[in-house]
Design a protein around this motif. Structure first.
Motif, short mmCIF file in Angstrom:
data_model
loop_
_atom_site.label_atom_id
_atom_site.label_comp_id
_atom_site.label_asym_id
_atom_site.label_seq_id
_atom_site.Cartn_x
_atom_site.Cartn_y
_atom_site.Cartn_z
N PHE A 1 -18.70 -37.59 17.23
CA PHE A 1 -17.52 -38.46 17.27
C PHE A 1 -17.79 -39.76 16.52
O PHE A 1 -18.78 -40.45 16.77
CB PHE A 1 -17.13 -38.77 18.71
N HIS B 1 -14.49 -43.78 20.99
CA HIS B 1 -15.77 -43.32 21.53
C HIS B 1 -16.85 -44.39 21.45
O HIS B 1 -17.67 -44.53 22.37
CB HIS B 1 -16.21 -42.04 20.82
N THR C 1 -24.40 -41.09 14.78
CA THR C 1 -23.61 -39.88 14.58
C THR C 1 -24.49 -38.75 14.02
O THR C 1 -25.53 -39.00 13.40
CB THR C 1 -22.43 -40.15 13.64
N GLY D 1 -12.63 -39.41 26.01
CA GLY D 1 -13.54 -38.58 25.21
C GLY D 1 -13.55 -37.12 25.60
O GLY D 1 -14.46 -36.38 25.24
N VAL E 1 -10.56 -34.32 21.33
CA VAL E 1 -10.64 -35.04 20.06
C VAL E 1 -9.24 -35.50 19.64
O VAL E 1 -8.29 -34.74 19.75
CB VAL E 1 -11.23 -34.14 18.98
#
Length: 225
Positions: A88, A93, A107, A222, A225
Motif C-alpha cells: 500500500f 495507510h 513499500t 485498510g 484497497v
C-alpha cells in the motif's frame, strides 16, 4: 562475534516472506528472523521469543488489517519497534500507520538494500520512511491546517473498530466485499437474522450511514484497497 538482531517477520505470503528473509540474511548476517503468517501466530511467536527487537509487519494479513496487531504486540513487548512493509502506497495507510506509532514504513517495491538499511536504522532507535511514504506525509501536512482533525477522525474510527467483536468484524469485512446478507449467512453458517443483528451493531459502533460510508470506512481502516 557480531551480536544477533532478532526480528519477527509477519506476512501471509509465505514464499515472499521466506525469500526476503534469506536475502536479508545474506546482506547482514546479524539478522536473525522468526516468522509468522497471521495475527494469532504472530502473538504466539512473540510470546515464545522474548528477544525480538523489531517486527516487520504487512498491513494485510489474510483479510485483517495488520494495524490491529500493533497494540497487542506492544502489550507483550512495550519497547518493540514496528516497521511496516507493504504494497500500500497511499495517504490513508501511511496516516493510519503513523497514528499507531510505527517506527518505519517501506513499500514492497523497495530494493533489498533499502529494506536492510531500514531494519538497521530502526534497530538503532531511529525512524525510517522511504521516499514514497515521506512524500505522502508531506502532502498530508500541506492540507490547509486540517491534519489535526484528520488524525482525530482516524484515531476515533480505529478505536471504534477495535470495539467490534470478532464476529462483527467478520461481518463488516464481508459487507465491505459487496456480499449480501444471505451470502454472508451461508459463508459463516449463521442465520440471516443473526447477520442482520450483527450488521446493525457494526453500523451503530462505526457510525455508518449507508453503503458508501461503509466502503469509505473499510478503506480508511485498510481492509480493502
Amino acid at each position: 562475534m557480531q551480536s544477533q538482531l532478532k526480528i519477527l517477520f509477519v506476512d501471509d505470503h509465505v514464499g515472499l516472506r521466506d525469500g526476503m528473509t534469506q536475502m536479508l540474511k545474506n546482506k547482514d548476517s546479524s539478522f536473525d528472523f522468526v516468522c509468522a503468517s497471521d495475527y494469532e501466530s504472530a502473538l504466539e511467536t512473540l510470546k515464545e521469543n522474548r528477544g525480538i527487537k523489531i517486527v516487520i509487519l504487512d498491513l494485510n494479513l489474510d483479510g485483517r488489517s495488520g494495524l490491529e496487531l500493533i497494540p497487542e504486540l506492544k502489550k507483550l513487548s512495550p519497547d518493540i519497534a514496528i516497521l511496516i512493509y507493504t504494497m500500500f502506497n497511499d495517504v490513508i495507510h501511511v496516516e493510519n500507520s503513523l497514528l499507531n506509532g510505527v517506527q518505519g514504513y517501506i513499500t514492497k517495491d523497495a530494493t533489498i538494500d533499502e529494506l536492510a538499511s531500514a531494519i538497521t536504522t530502526v534497530a538503532n532507535g531511529n525512524s525510517y520512511f522511504n521516499k514514497a511514504a515521506t512524500e505522502l506525509m508531506q502532502s498530508l501536512l500541506a492540507k490547509h491546517g486540517r491534519e489535526h482533525d484528520i488524525k482525530n477522525d482516524l484515531s476515533y474510527l480505529f478505536d471504534n473498530y477495535k470495539s467490534l467483536s470478532k464476529k462483527e468484524r467478520e461481518v463488516f469485512i464481508l459487507l465491505s466485499q459487496d456480499m449480501h446478507v444471505a451470502d454472508i449467512a451461508k459463508r459463516l453458517g449463521k442465520s440471516e437474522k443473526t447477520v442482520i443483528n450483527q450488521r446493525t451493531e457494526v453500523y451503530s459502533k462505526l457510525d455508518i450511514k449507508d453503503r458508501h460510508d461503509l466502503l469509505e470506512k473499510a478503506k480508511l481502516l485498510g481492509l480493502i484497497v
